[in-house]
Design a protein around this motif. Structure first.
Motif, PDB file in Angstrom:
ATOM      1  N   PRO A 131      34.312 -12.692 -10.382  1.00  0.00           N
ATOM      2  CA  PRO A 131      34.240 -11.973 -11.665  1.00  0.00           C
ATOM      3  C   PRO A 131      33.173 -10.885 -11.683  1.00  0.00           C
ATOM      4  N   ILE A 132      32.082 -11.081 -10.969  1.00  0.00           N
ATOM      5  CA  ILE A 132      30.996 -10.109 -10.984  1.00  0.00           C
ATOM      6  C   ILE A 132      31.416  -8.776 -10.377  1.00  0.00           C
ATOM      7  N   SER A 133      32.427  -8.812  -9.497  1.00  0.00           N
ATOM      8  CA  SER A 133      32.899  -7.579  -8.853  1.00  0.00           C
ATOM      9  C   SER A 133      33.620  -6.661  -9.833  1.00  0.00           C
ATOM     10  N   ARG A 134      33.988  -7.180 -10.990  1.00  0.00           N
ATOM     11  CA  ARG A 134      34.673  -6.365 -11.995  1.00  0.00           C
ATOM     12  C   ARG A 134      33.724  -5.426 -12.717  1.00  0.00           C
ATOM     13  N   LEU A 135      32.433  -5.708 -12.638  1.00  0.00           N
ATOM     14  CA  LEU A 135      31.460  -4.897 -13.369  1.00  0.00           C
ATOM     15  C   LEU A 135      31.191  -3.579 -12.660  1.00  0.00           C
ATOM     16  N   SER A 136      31.071  -2.512 -13.458  1.00  0.00           N
ATOM     17  CA  SER A 136      30.671  -1.220 -12.907  1.00  0.00           C
ATOM     18  C   SER A 136      29.190  -1.279 -12.547  1.00  0.00           C
ATOM     19  N   ALA A 137      28.708  -0.242 -11.874  1.00  0.00           N
ATOM     20  CA  ALA A 137      27.302  -0.200 -11.480  1.00  0.00           C
ATOM     21  C   ALA A 137      26.386  -0.294 -12.705  1.00  0.00           C
ATOM     22  N   ARG A 138      26.703   0.466 -13.749  1.00  0.00           N
ATOM     23  CA  ARG A 138      25.886   0.446 -14.960  1.00  0.00           C
ATOM     24  C   ARG A 138      25.966  -0.915 -15.656  1.00  0.00           C
ATOM     25  N   GLU A 139      27.159  -1.466 -15.751  1.00  0.00           N
ATOM     26  CA  GLU A 139      27.315  -2.771 -16.386  1.00  0.00           C
ATOM     27  C   GLU A 139      26.510  -3.834 -15.638  1.00  0.00           C
ATOM     28  N   PHE A 140      26.513  -3.749 -14.312  1.00  0.00           N
ATOM     29  CA  PHE A 140      25.765  -4.734 -13.524  1.00  0.00           C
ATOM     30  C   PHE A 140      24.264  -4.559 -13.716  1.00  0.00           C
ATOM     31  N   GLN A 141      23.797  -3.328 -13.846  1.00  0.00           N
ATOM     32  CA  GLN A 141      22.380  -3.101 -14.099  1.00  0.00           C
ATOM     33  C   GLN A 141      21.973  -3.711 -15.437  1.00  0.00           C
ATOM     34  N   VAL A 142      22.791  -3.482 -16.470  1.00  0.00           N
ATOM     35  CA  VAL A 142      22.498  -4.052 -17.789  1.00  0.00           C
ATOM     36  C   VAL A 142      22.544  -5.576 -17.723  1.00  0.00           C
ATOM     37  N   ALA A 184      17.079  -5.261 -25.176  1.00  0.00           N
ATOM     38  CA  ALA A 184      17.983  -4.104 -25.133  1.00  0.00           C
ATOM     39  C   ALA A 184      17.222  -2.780 -25.214  1.00  0.00           C
ATOM     40  N   LYS A 185      16.200  -2.716 -26.063  1.00  0.00           N
ATOM     41  CA  LYS A 185      15.446  -1.474 -26.218  1.00  0.00           C
ATOM     42  C   LYS A 185      14.757  -1.084 -24.913  1.00  0.00           C
ATOM     43  N   ILE A 205      15.724  -2.110 -21.903  1.00  0.00           N
ATOM     44  CA  ILE A 205      16.791  -1.779 -20.953  1.00  0.00           C
ATOM     45  C   ILE A 205      17.166  -0.315 -21.097  1.00  0.00           C
ATOM     46  N   ALA A 206      17.308   0.146 -22.333  1.00  0.00           N
ATOM     47  CA  ALA A 206      17.653   1.546 -22.583  1.00  0.00           C
ATOM     48  C   ALA A 206      16.613   2.481 -21.979  1.00  0.00           C
ATOM     49  N   ALA A 207      15.331   2.128 -22.123  1.00  0.00           N
ATOM     50  CA  ALA A 207      14.260   2.960 -21.578  1.00  0.00           C
ATOM     51  C   ALA A 207      14.291   2.981 -20.055  1.00  0.00           C
ATOM     52  N   ARG A 208      14.478   1.811 -19.448  1.00  0.00           N
ATOM     53  CA  ARG A 208      14.477   1.737 -17.977  1.00  0.00           C
ATOM     54  C   ARG A 208      15.645   2.505 -17.369  1.00  0.00           C
ATOM     55  N   LEU A 209      16.797   2.460 -18.031  1.00  0.00           N
ATOM     56  CA  LEU A 209      17.996   3.095 -17.488  1.00  0.00           C
ATOM     57  C   LEU A 209      18.208   4.502 -18.019  1.00  0.00           C
ATOM     58  N   GLN A 210      17.273   4.981 -18.855  1.00  0.00           N
ATOM     59  CA  GLN A 210      17.377   6.317 -19.434  1.00  0.00           C
ATOM     60  C   GLN A 210      18.671   6.484 -20.237  1.00  0.00           C
ATOM     61  N   LEU A 211      18.969   5.468 -21.047  1.00  0.00           N
ATOM     62  CA  LEU A 211      20.172   5.462 -21.878  1.00  0.00           C
ATOM     63  C   LEU A 211      19.770   5.266 -23.337  1.00  0.00           C
ATOM     64  N   SER A 212      20.703   5.544 -24.243  1.00  0.00           N
ATOM     65  CA  SER A 212      20.458   5.268 -25.660  1.00  0.00           C
ATOM     66  C   SER A 212      20.716   3.784 -25.916  1.00  0.00           C
ATOM     67  N   PRO A 213      20.052   3.181 -26.920  1.00  0.00           N
ATOM     68  CA  PRO A 213      20.314   1.783 -27.261  1.00  0.00           C
ATOM     69  C   PRO A 213      21.792   1.524 -27.566  1.00  0.00           C
ATOM     70  N   LYS A 214      22.457   2.474 -28.186  1.00  0.00           N
ATOM     71  CA  LYS A 214      23.877   2.324 -28.502  1.00  0.00           C
ATOM     72  C   LYS A 214      24.717   2.221 -27.234  1.00  0.00           C
ATOM     73  N   THR A 215      24.369   3.020 -26.235  1.00  0.00           N
ATOM     74  CA  THR A 215      25.099   2.982 -24.962  1.00  0.00           C
ATOM     75  C   THR A 215      24.880   1.641 -24.266  1.00  0.00           C
ATOM     76  N   VAL A 216      23.654   1.132 -24.323  1.00  0.00           N
ATOM     77  CA  VAL A 216      23.370  -0.185 -23.746  1.00  0.00           C
ATOM     78  C   VAL A 216      24.203  -1.253 -24.437  1.00  0.00           C
ATOM     79  N   ASP A 217      24.311  -1.181 -25.755  1.00  0.00           N
ATOM     80  CA  ASP A 217      25.136  -2.140 -26.510  1.00  0.00           C
ATOM     81  C   ASP A 217      26.592  -2.083 -26.055  1.00  0.00           C
TER      82      ASP A 217
END
Length: 222
Positions: A156-167, A177-178, A180-192
């Motif tokens: 099942p883990i192979s189904r995750l994209s690179a970003r999904e696996f990082q999250v 979550a907040k 995570i957004a900072a570490r990945l340079q993403l918005s909190p909404k995108t992390v959600d």
């Protein structure tokens, strides 16, 4: 016969004793000189731009800026970022297939387990500086790239994209979550959104369930 060139190294590792130990091993080898040490990813990137070392060693779970973001920036700099001619080695405890593959896909040239010996550290640094790829001997390299056999149940883990696996990896480590957004340079909404997608793919709908899954798949220790 001319003396071997002393190579420059930056170490980005959150744990001070471990960071100091690596630095000591590098200096004692007589082949590497440590030009910078830090405990967070943002400072690591600043040091990389300032010092442009031959190689950087980065803790997989380094805070502030995710290790794989650093690897990506080194190989595929985005807008406003100049290329940095530095090879990247990720330091980790994990041996699972998905983590190692995502590290290599992000552009890192080395995957060094924190259980490695001093000799393996030196070997790793030498190999990646010379243009090679290094994966710790304790990792089953053949299984990383072996094609899936017919009739085998899909992981099942192979189904995750690179970003999904990082999250996913950060969630099961207890990172909020907040952050995570900072570490990945993403918005909190995108992390959600990534969190929702990965939970749907794994058919797991709460954090305790994700942690249990990660333990079962040996991504984090029990």
């Amino acid at each position: 016969m001319p003396a071997a060139k002393i190579r420059s190294v930056i170490i980005a590792e959150e744990l001070a004793l471990f960071r100091d130990g690596i630095a000591a091993l590098c200096e004692l080898s007589g082949r590497f000189h440590v030009v910078g040490c830090t405990s967070d990813g943002e400072q690591a990137w600043k040091l990389l731009e300032e010092k442009t070392p031959d190689v950087v060693l980065v803790d997989l779970q380094i805070p502030q800026l995710h290790s794989l973001e650093i690897a990506k920036r080194l190989t595929e700099p985005g807008d406003g970022m100049r290329p940095v001619p530095t090879r990247c080695v990720i330091l980790a405890m994990r041996r699972d297939r998905k983590t190692v593959l995502e590290v290599l896909r992000a552009g890192a040239q080395g995957y060094l387990l924190k259980t490695s010996t001093g000799a393996q550290l030196v070997d790793c640094l030498e190999q990646v500086i010379e243009g090679g790829i290094y994966v710790s001997p304790a990792v089953d390299v053949q299984s990383l790239f072996a094609p899936e056999k017919r009739g085998m149940v899909e992981d099942p883990i192979s189904r995750l994209s690179a970003r999904e696996f990082q999250v996913f990896s950060l969630l099961v480590e207890g990172v909020r979550a907040k952050e995570i957004a900072a570490r990945l340079q993403l918005s909190p909404k995108t992390v959600d959104t990534y969190r929702s997608n990965l939970m749907k793919k794994l058919d797991i709908h709460d954090i305790p369930g994700l942690v249990k899954f990660a333990i079962q798949h040996q991504i984090i220790p029990a």
